[in-house]
Design a protein around this motif. Structure first.
Motif, PDB file in Angstrom:
ATOM      1  N   LEU A   1       0.830  -1.201   0.000  1.00  0.00           N
ATOM      2  CA  LEU A   1       0.000   0.000   0.000  1.00  0.00           C
ATOM      3  C   LEU A   1       0.871   1.259   0.000  1.00  0.00           C
ATOM      4  CD1 LEU A   1      -2.874  -0.991   2.470  1.00  0.00           C
ATOM      5  CD2 LEU A   1      -2.864  -1.117  -0.038  1.00  0.00           C
TER       6      LEU A   1
ATOM      7  N   ARG B   1      -9.142   3.174  -1.391  1.00  0.00           N
ATOM      8  CA  ARG B   1      -9.140   4.526  -0.841  1.00  0.00           C
ATOM      9  C   ARG B   1      -9.416   5.550  -1.920  1.00  0.00           C
ATOM     10  NH1 ARG B   1      -4.976   8.172  -1.455  1.00  0.00           N
ATOM     11  NH2 ARG B   1      -2.965   7.427  -2.188  1.00  0.00           N
TER      12      ARG B   1
ATOM     13  N   TRP C   1      -6.381   4.458   3.384  1.00  0.00           N
ATOM     14  CA  TRP C   1      -6.768   3.135   2.920  1.00  0.00           C
ATOM     15  C   TRP C   1      -7.810   2.549   3.859  1.00  0.00           C
ATOM     16  CZ3 TRP C   1      -5.609   1.052  -1.652  1.00  0.00           C
ATOM     17  CH2 TRP C   1      -4.506   1.529  -2.351  1.00  0.00           C
TER      18      TRP C   1
END
Length: 193
Positions: free
Chosen positions: A8, A169, A175
């Motif tokens: 991420l 997101r 996120w």
């Protein structure tokens, strides 16, 4: 879970795709042709669903210009192209939306296949992780739209044709992990290194 957090963070460094223009006939013709075809539909849902049919999914070298999307009289677009075109359609109709990202857990063999396909045309494969891929999506109202599969999905925990959405997101937001994805324990000030 640590692997997902690492991915991420890496995905956050990938800029959202925006198809540029040379401000010349080469780009104007392609852009005009794309939007001429998409804006003749009677409703926005049909126009959005037509994006991946008009621009079939495939490797794109970024940064990309409109004229780069035409390959031997056929168009090509990845999820970034699809998201940029879909966002432009929504903007033209004053429909509030936000660009977004999803981290998608794919089948075990998909990353190697996609990496080979992208590398074959010397396109960046930064969007491909070991088991998770970066995917550009849109948030329209309280729903998520996948512009490459032309369908709604439920956000984190939802399923797409390419795999399961582990996190999603809106651009600029945090996120949101799928409900069953365990969050790492937060460190207290005393535990921090």
């Amino acid at each position: 879970m640590t692997g997902l957090i690492t991915e991420l963070k890496r995905f956050d460094r990938i800029g959202l795709s925006q198809v540029a223009s040379h401000a010349k006939a080469c780009c104007r013709m392609v852009r005009h042709g794309v939007f001429a075809q998409l804006t003749h539909y009677a409703d926005m849902g049909t126009a959005l669903a037509a994006v991946p049919a008009l621009l079939p999914w495939g490797p794109v070298q970024w940064p990309a210009h409109w004229c780069d999307l035409a390959d031997h009289d056929e168009l090509v677009g990845d999820c970034g192209v699809h998201a940029d075109v879909a966002a432009a359609l929504l903007t033209r109709q004053d429909i509030p939306h936000a660009r977004g990202r999803a981290a998608v857990l794919t089948t075990p063999h998909a990353p190697a296949h996609w990496r080979a396909t992208w590398n074959e045309v010397q396109a960046s494969d930064a969007w491909i992780g070991r088991t998770v891929v970066h995917h550009e999506v849109l948030r329209v109202g309280n729903r998520w739209w996948d512009p490459s599969e032309a369908r709604w999905f439920s956000g984190g925990g939802g399923h797409l044709g390419s795999g399961r959405v582990l996190a999603v997101r809106e651009e600029g937001g945090q996120w949101q992990l799928a409900p069953d994805v365990r969050q790492p324990p937060t460190r207290t000030a005393q535990e921090a290194p």
